[in-house]
Structures are given as C-alpha cells and as structure tokens.
Design a protein around this motif. Sequence first.
Motif, PDB file in Angstrom:
ATOM      1  N   GLU A  44     143.968   0.490 141.165  1.00 32.56           N
ATOM      2  CA  GLU A  44     145.707   0.104 140.691  1.00 32.56           C
ATOM      3  C   GLU A  44     146.285  -0.736 141.557  1.00 32.56           C
ATOM      4  O   GLU A  44     147.228  -1.123 141.395  1.00 32.56           O
ATOM      5  N   TYR A  45     146.018  -0.888 143.079  1.00 32.49           N
ATOM      6  CA  TYR A  45     146.631  -2.234 143.524  1.00 32.49           C
ATOM      7  C   TYR A  45     146.503  -3.438 143.075  1.00 32.49           C
ATOM      8  O   TYR A  45     147.706  -4.094 142.874  1.00 32.49           O
ATOM      9  N   GLU A  60     146.035  -3.609 139.545  1.00 34.74           N
ATOM     10  CA  GLU A  60     147.207  -3.935 138.676  1.00 34.74           C
ATOM     11  C   GLU A  60     148.463  -4.291 138.924  1.00 34.74           C
ATOM     12  O   GLU A  60     149.218  -4.442 137.853  1.00 34.74           O
ATOM     13  N   ASN A  61     148.543  -4.256 140.119  1.00 38.62           N
ATOM     14  CA  ASN A  61     150.044  -3.926 140.260  1.00 38.62           C
ATOM     15  C   ASN A  61     149.907  -5.771 140.879  1.00 38.62           C
ATOM     16  O   ASN A  61     150.475  -5.351 141.926  1.00 38.62           O
TER      17      ASN A  61
END
Length: 283
Positions: free
Chosen positions: A38-39, A41-42
């Motif tokens: 998630e990190y 991809e952000n």
Amino acid sequence: MSWLTRVRERLPFGNKRESPDNLWIKCPRCQEMVFRTEYEENLNVCPRCDHHGRIGADKRLSQIMDGDDFELLPAPQVSEDPLRFKDTKRYSDRLKAARASNPHNDAFTAAFGTIEGNPAVVGVQDFTFMGGSMGMAVGDAFCNAAQRAIDENCGFVCVTAAGGARMQEGILSLMQMPRATVMTRRLREAGLPYIVVLTDPTTGGVTASYAMLGDVQIAEPDALIGFAGQRVIQETIREQLPEGFQRAEYLHKHGMVDMVVARKDLRETLAQLLDYLTPAKAA
C-alpha cells in the motif's frame, strides 16, 4: 514426547504460517504500521499522515519520466579518494560499502527522456548513497546533465537530497559549487528552464549552490531545507527559532520556494512547467 506435544499433533490446526519480515513498514512520522504494498503503491507516501518518504534514484526517475525507456547518462569517471582520506574508516572502504548497497556508482544519477511528452534531462540525488553528499563525481554528473540539456535544447530538472559537501574530498568537493553554478548560468543563457525539486533533506553546500538557483523552486511537503542545522543556528544567534523552521511550508510562506507539490502531482506539475518554459523550437 510430552503430553503437550501429543495434544498439539492431534489438534486440527496447521503449523503457524511464516510472514515476510518486510510485509509492513512503520511510518517515521505517525508511527503507524502500513502495508508495504500500500505504501509503495502510494508513491512511498504514508496514506495515514501524508509523510513523504525518501526514495532512491531509480524509483524517482520512474515516477517522474514517461515509461522505462529513458536513457541513463553515463556515470562520470573521476579520481577516487584523491586525498587518501581516513577517519574511523578509509574513504575507499566507505565508497565500496555504499556501492554494494546501491545500483549506481555515486549519489547523482541523470537520465534523458520525456515527462508527459516534454523532452527533459532529469538528475536525481540519492540520499542513501553517503547521505547524497556532493563530491567530484556528483559535480561532474550535474555538469554533464546540464550540458546534455543544452545539447538536446530541453529543460533540466534536478531533484536534490543531500547532507552537503563530501568531507572526505575536502576543497575538491567545495569546488563543485561554483562549477554547478556556472552550468546553471549556461542553461539560462541558452534560454532553457532549470527546475529544482527540493526533497527531504536538502542541506549544506548543495543548498548553497545549485539547489537554490532554479528558475522554479518546487519542494515536497515537509521537506527539510536549509544550510546549517537548526541547533547550530540557535546557538549562533541565541534565539529560539519558530516552529517549522527550515521546512518546505515555512520556506514557501517566506518566499524561498515557489510551490509545495505533493508527490502524486509532481509529474503533472513538471510537465506543465516544461511545456510553458521550454522554447518552442525545442518541442
């Protein structure tokens, strides 16, 4: 065999699944645990508190430039360890250790390609390589990148992240400050845009030279930007500095940078600036 072992073997539970050590990442600002996927991809920005994490040269280039077909500029060949410097370790050993954990030969990597169709040379300073410190190799790489921009008649984008000049090269590292300054002047004389993206941290001799000479100064949110450290300044002037001093938002408020741009908007912002500032003949 103990009774506990016999009972465990008969229970309808499998063995405990092993989880990867790098499945989570701890945000250095809010201390929250975030899924690494998630990190990443952000764009390496915390989804909880919007903290912009430090990233390497390759990841930065892939985030800014179109596709993966950009051309990496050759790494300059310079004299290594010219002063035979040694503190707690030999400088040559520090270089070997830095290169063992980094895909590039030194702290500054440049590439030629496009940003949303706009030709540009992008140079990136990598803080993971000896704190992004500026030595002869960094100076040569910066000058070569600026010259390539002049040859291609396109803009030059420099993404800074550094602790300053490389102490192991002494005066030779400080000589890179005027060299880089001359190249920014040549870009201006050629009518080509020089855009600086200040990331966390940008300090020391880099701030005192090419990091603050852009036609447009962009900063990432909450980036530390300054020359001397806050403690040194406080002890020198014997005054308490205001909250947020040397952070991107404070410098923007006081006119030191032109804009503070989130990483997700950086590519689009650079493309708009290049489209507006680059001479029509370079298109």
